[in-house]
Design a protein around this motif. Structure first.
Motif, PDB file in Angstrom:
ATOM      1  N   SER A 137     -14.855  45.370 -27.746  1.00  0.00           N
ATOM      2  CA  SER A 137     -14.073  44.201 -28.103  1.00  0.00           C
ATOM      3  C   SER A 137     -14.984  42.995 -28.350  1.00  0.00           C
ATOM      4  CB  SER A 137     -13.069  43.899 -26.995  1.00  0.00           C
ATOM      5  OG  SER A 137     -12.371  42.720 -27.276  1.00  0.00           O
ATOM      6  N   THR A 138     -15.999  42.827 -27.487  1.00  0.00           N
ATOM      7  CA  THR A 138     -16.957  41.734 -27.660  1.00  0.00           C
ATOM      8  C   THR A 138     -17.724  41.892 -28.966  1.00  0.00           C
ATOM      9  OG1 THR A 138     -17.176  41.541 -25.264  1.00  0.00           O
ATOM     10  CG2 THR A 138     -18.905  40.541 -26.594  1.00  0.00           C
ATOM     11  N   GLU A 161     -14.236  46.786 -23.370  1.00  0.00           N
ATOM     12  CA  GLU A 161     -14.561  45.358 -23.351  1.00  0.00           C
ATOM     13  C   GLU A 161     -15.811  45.078 -24.177  1.00  0.00           C
ATOM     14  OE1 GLU A 161     -14.803  44.581 -19.165  1.00  0.00           O
ATOM     15  OE2 GLU A 161     -12.704  43.991 -19.022  1.00  0.00           O
ATOM     16  N   GLN A 162     -16.805  45.968 -24.075  1.00  0.00           N
ATOM     17  CA  GLN A 162     -18.021  45.804 -24.876  1.00  0.00           C
ATOM     18  C   GLN A 162     -17.708  45.931 -26.355  1.00  0.00           C
ATOM     19  OE1 GLN A 162     -20.605  48.804 -23.279  1.00  0.00           O
ATOM     20  NE2 GLN A 162     -21.427  47.470 -21.675  1.00  0.00           N
ATOM     21  N   LEU A 176     -12.784  51.099 -19.481  1.00  0.00           N
ATOM     22  CA  LEU A 176     -12.442  49.687 -19.648  1.00  0.00           C
ATOM     23  C   LEU A 176     -13.680  48.867 -19.993  1.00  0.00           C
ATOM     24  CD1 LEU A 176     -10.330  47.459 -19.489  1.00  0.00           C
ATOM     25  CD2 LEU A 176     -10.796  47.289 -17.032  1.00  0.00           C
ATOM     26  N   THR A 177     -14.781  49.113 -19.313  1.00  0.00           N
ATOM     27  CA  THR A 177     -16.039  48.410 -19.589  1.00  0.00           C
ATOM     28  C   THR A 177     -16.488  48.664 -21.026  1.00  0.00           C
ATOM     29  OG1 THR A 177     -16.688  48.630 -17.283  1.00  0.00           O
ATOM     30  CG2 THR A 177     -18.439  48.129 -18.860  1.00  0.00           C
ATOM     31  N   ARG A 178     -16.395  49.942 -21.463  1.00  0.00           N
ATOM     32  CA  ARG A 178     -16.780  50.273 -22.838  1.00  0.00           C
ATOM     33  C   ARG A 178     -15.870  49.572 -23.846  1.00  0.00           C
ATOM     34  NH1 ARG A 178     -16.647  56.330 -24.080  1.00  0.00           N
ATOM     35  NH2 ARG A 178     -16.051  56.185 -21.923  1.00  0.00           N
ATOM     36  N   LYS A 238     -15.405  41.107 -31.785  1.00  0.00           N
ATOM     37  CA  LYS A 238     -15.225  39.659 -31.893  1.00  0.00           C
ATOM     38  C   LYS A 238     -16.429  39.017 -32.560  1.00  0.00           C
ATOM     39  CE  LYS A 238     -12.156  39.106 -27.921  1.00  0.00           C
ATOM     40  NZ  LYS A 238     -12.033  38.596 -26.549  1.00  0.00           N
ATOM     41  N   GLU A 254     -12.476  52.755 -15.119  1.00  0.00           N
ATOM     42  CA  GLU A 254     -13.314  51.546 -15.088  1.00  0.00           C
ATOM     43  C   GLU A 254     -14.399  51.615 -16.157  1.00  0.00           C
ATOM     44  OE1 GLU A 254     -14.731  51.225 -11.060  1.00  0.00           O
ATOM     45  OE2 GLU A 254     -12.955  50.125 -10.409  1.00  0.00           O
TER      46      GLU A 254
END
Length: 107
Positions: A27-28, A24-25, A20-22, A31, A17
């Motif tokens: 990835s943001t 996602e960060q 995954l959070t890291r 982006k 988890e």
């Protein structure tokens, strides 16, 4: 399932988890950076288009100026030629007037 296995699975789930959070960060952030780079790319494309337009305009202006320069040179040569003819005519008339005056004085 034993308590040890349960705790290991729980710990692995927590780690996954967090990963995954890291991700996602990241990835943001990626982006966001990608969006900034796209904006910069669009600005560069616009600047390049403007530069191309300016270059085309400058080339056109240069062509017109060359034509004007050629016209002016031709006119200047023509005026110089006319001036030489007028000076020659003036000298001729002055010489004729001098000869006529000498002839008149001799009579």
């Amino acid at each position: 399932m034993s308590v040890t296995q349960y705790n290991e699975l729980k710990w692995e789930l927590t780690v996954l988890e967090q990963n995954l959070t890291r991700l996602e960060q990241l990835s943001t952030e990626d982006k966001s950076k990608l969006a900034e780079l796209r904006i910069q790319l669009e600005n560069c494309k616009e600047a390049l288009t403007n530069a191309q337009t300016s270059l085309t305009t400058a080339k056109s202006d240069l062509t017109e100026l060359k034509k004007s320069l050629t016209t002016l040179q031709t006119e200047m040569e023509s005026m110089e030629h006319e001036l030489m003819i007028k000076e020659r005519q003036n000298k001729t008339w002055a010489a004729l007037a001098g000869v006529a005056l000498v002839g008149w004085c001799i009579k």
